[in-house]
Design a protein around this motif. Sequence first.
Motif, PDB file in Angstrom:
ATOM      1  N   SER A  16       5.918  30.250 -52.969  1.00  0.00           N
ATOM      2  CA  SER A  16       7.059  30.913 -52.323  1.00  0.00           C
ATOM      3  C   SER A  16       8.091  31.330 -53.366  1.00  0.00           C
ATOM      4  CB  SER A  16       7.732  29.969 -51.316  1.00  0.00           C
ATOM      5  OG  SER A  16       7.633  30.465 -50.046  1.00  0.00           O
ATOM      6  N   THR A  17       7.616  31.992 -54.392  1.00  0.00           N
ATOM      7  CA  THR A  17       8.492  32.402 -55.497  1.00  0.00           C
ATOM      8  C   THR A  17       9.640  33.290 -54.994  1.00  0.00           C
ATOM      9  OG1 THR A  17       6.341  32.732 -56.508  1.00  0.00           O
ATOM     10  CG2 THR A  17       8.236  32.970 -57.928  1.00  0.00           C
ATOM     11  N   ALA A  52       2.659  29.667 -48.152  1.00  0.00           N
ATOM     12  CA  ALA A  52       1.402  29.099 -47.672  1.00  0.00           C
ATOM     13  C   ALA A  52       1.450  27.568 -47.775  1.00  0.00           C
ATOM     14  CB  ALA A  52       0.247  29.665 -48.482  1.00  0.00           C
ATOM     15  N   SER A  59       4.089  36.067 -41.463  1.00  0.00           N
ATOM     16  CA  SER A  59       4.665  37.221 -40.755  1.00  0.00           C
ATOM     17  C   SER A  59       3.808  38.466 -40.966  1.00  0.00           C
ATOM     18  CB  SER A  59       6.100  37.471 -41.223  1.00  0.00           C
ATOM     19  OG  SER A  59       6.095  37.629 -42.617  1.00  0.00           O
ATOM     20  N   SER A  60       2.838  38.390 -41.881  1.00  0.00           N
ATOM     21  CA  SER A  60       1.990  39.567 -42.119  1.00  0.00           C
ATOM     22  C   SER A  60       0.793  39.642 -41.155  1.00  0.00           C
ATOM     23  CB  SER A  60       1.476  39.541 -43.563  1.00  0.00           C
ATOM     24  OG  SER A  60       0.618  38.436 -43.747  1.00  0.00           O
ATOM     25  N   LYS A  96       3.700  26.055 -45.068  1.00  0.00           N
ATOM     26  CA  LYS A  96       3.096  26.078 -43.718  1.00  0.00           C
ATOM     27  C   LYS A  96       2.084  24.924 -43.581  1.00  0.00           C
ATOM     28  CE  LYS A  96       2.265  30.732 -43.657  1.00  0.00           C
ATOM     29  NZ  LYS A  96       3.291  31.356 -44.478  1.00  0.00           N
ATOM     30  N   GLU A 149      -2.392  29.133 -60.953  1.00  0.00           N
ATOM     31  CA  GLU A 149      -2.207  30.516 -60.556  1.00  0.00           C
ATOM     32  C   GLU A 149      -1.834  31.403 -61.737  1.00  0.00           C
ATOM     33  OE1 GLU A 149       0.822  31.119 -57.574  1.00  0.00           O
ATOM     34  OE2 GLU A 149       0.359  33.245 -57.455  1.00  0.00           O
ATOM     35  N   ASP A 158      -3.124  27.631 -53.382  1.00  0.00           N
ATOM     36  CA  ASP A 158      -2.166  27.466 -52.274  1.00  0.00           C
ATOM     37  C   ASP A 158      -2.575  26.325 -51.347  1.00  0.00           C
ATOM     38  OD1 ASP A 158      -0.448  29.761 -52.734  1.00  0.00           O
ATOM     39  OD2 ASP A 158      -2.076  31.038 -52.025  1.00  0.00           O
ATOM     40  N   ALA A 192       6.518  31.392 -40.736  1.00  0.00           N
ATOM     41  CA  ALA A 192       7.195  30.661 -41.817  1.00  0.00           C
ATOM     42  C   ALA A 192       6.678  31.195 -43.146  1.00  0.00           C
ATOM     43  CB  ALA A 192       6.916  29.164 -41.696  1.00  0.00           C
TER      44      ALA A 192
HETATM   45  C1  2IP Z   1       2.475  33.203 -51.857  1.00  0.00           C
HETATM   46  C2  2IP Z   1       3.558  32.673 -50.951  1.00  0.00           C
HETATM   47  C3  2IP Z   1       3.709  33.606 -49.802  1.00  0.00           C
HETATM   48  C4  2IP Z   1       2.442  33.652 -48.966  1.00  0.00           C
HETATM   49  C5  2IP Z   1       1.272  33.982 -49.849  1.00  0.00           C
HETATM   50  C6  2IP Z   1       1.189  33.094 -51.088  1.00  0.00           C
HETATM   51  O1  2IP Z   1       2.434  32.474 -53.059  1.00  0.00           O
HETATM   52  O2  2IP Z   1       3.254  31.400 -50.498  1.00  0.00           O
HETATM   53  O3  2IP Z   1       4.789  33.198 -49.049  1.00  0.00           O
HETATM   54  O4  2IP Z   1       2.585  34.611 -47.965  1.00  0.00           O
HETATM   55  O5  2IP Z   1       0.119  33.798 -49.102  1.00  0.00           O
HETATM   56  O6  2IP Z   1       0.109  33.466 -51.868  1.00  0.00           O
HETATM   57  P1  2IP Z   1       3.101  34.246 -46.487  1.00  0.00           P
HETATM   58  O7  2IP Z   1       4.444  33.598 -46.637  1.00  0.00           O
HETATM   59  O8  2IP Z   1       3.152  35.567 -45.793  1.00  0.00           O
HETATM   60  O9  2IP Z   1       2.080  33.311 -45.942  1.00  0.00           O
HETATM   61  P2  2IP Z   1       3.431  32.759 -54.352  1.00  0.00           P
HETATM   62  O10 2IP Z   1       4.833  32.673 -53.889  1.00  0.00           O
HETATM   63  O11 2IP Z   1       3.049  31.633 -55.281  1.00  0.00           O
HETATM   64  O12 2IP Z   1       3.023  34.118 -54.845  1.00  0.00           O
END
Ligand code: 2IP
Length: 376
Positions: free
Chosen positions: A158-159, A273, A251-252, A276, A79, A299, A270
């Motif tokens: 999930s940074t 990505a 949640s989006s 989940k 990434e 992801d 949750a």
């Molecule tokens: C993100 C992270 C987010 C996710 C998004 C990813 O990756 O996992 O939580 O969004 O899709 O790209 P959501 O939690 O709404 O699914 P990163 O943390 O590496 O930017």
Amino acid sequence: MSELLQILLSFSERAGEIARSIRREPKLFSLLVEEKGETEKNQRFTHDFKTLADVLIQEALRHHIKTMIPSLEDYVQGEESAEFTNTLGEKITVKICETEKETANLLAKVLDGNAEAAELLAAVVHSDITLQLETELAPKIPELPINNLGIWIDPIDSTGEYVNGKSGVCQGKVYKSGLPCVTVLIGIYDRVSGLPVGGVVNQPFSVFDEESQRWRGKAYWGVSHSGVNVHNIQVSSSSSEIEKKVVVISSSESVSFQEMLKKKFDVVHATGAGYKLLSVALGHAVAYICSKNSTFRWDTAAPHGILSAEGGGVVKYKEILKRNLSQEPSREELQALQVNYHKPNTASPIWCNEGGFIAYRNLSIIPVILDCLKDT
Ligand code: 2IP
Ligand code: CA
């Protein structure tokens, strides 16, 4: 046994330790919490530092692969970009050097001369951390065709949760947020077919040990190659009964999408990505449905490898909705709809999972999901 899988599993543990030590060491942690600082300098500095944790893990894997399996070096994609700009505006390419001292010197430049933080980071990057494949499973793992493979890495998924550092809130067996949603994702795919061949998902903050006041991690892996499937996931029987109807989503997602799913499922939001997808692999949810372009190949690649080893998969959402929904998709049809990892999309962003996906462990859940969504 697959040497590659052993290398990646050990590396994922080193990556997990890098992630944990950045949170544990007061000198490093203070840089993370400055994220909330008011001044522009602080914000820029800590933004860079946050990214540095990601870049370091990614580049450490590249370095490790180059040393252990040189022919794979050009096929590791991730990434993060390794180029960095510090607060002085200097452009620096982060790489792991031959010696710990050289790496520390390079990192000190990124960290605006903070030698102490740079030395701590270099020490953990160069430490030799290993994690052995389970002895009963290792002999069952097929040799993998190294020259046909590629690797996708998301060094810290999930940074946001990683930086916030909360301990997490559960709904059933699924964490909605918090450090347990942070994962290190390393996926292996076939460069010709684009299909996943295996993956390692390391959860650096899996369990908080009250006695030592430290987080312990867990590492999950799977391989699916030449008709042989091996993985280390243990799905408890209670998971298949109690969590039968849980689906996880971001949640989006729109309210109307959630309402449709609620006809047949308990819908849990949750974060992460990767997390989940891991929840589906562990049997804590029956599916993860993503209806938008919000995720990327890095992801999904690693958990997709594990799900494939379990007999499940990750199919393209928009594509599967196009087919005749009154007929159950066959195994072959689902195989043709799997997300693949070798070809970029024709339009930008080139590596996003265009049109979303449905991740499942058991294909019998797909018709139930499609039935909920047939009016979209
Ligand atoms: C993100 C992270 C987010 C996710 C998004 C990813 O990756 O996992 O939580 O969004 O899709 O790209 P959501 O939690 O709404 O699914 P990163 O943390 O590496 O930017
Ligand atoms: Ca990610």
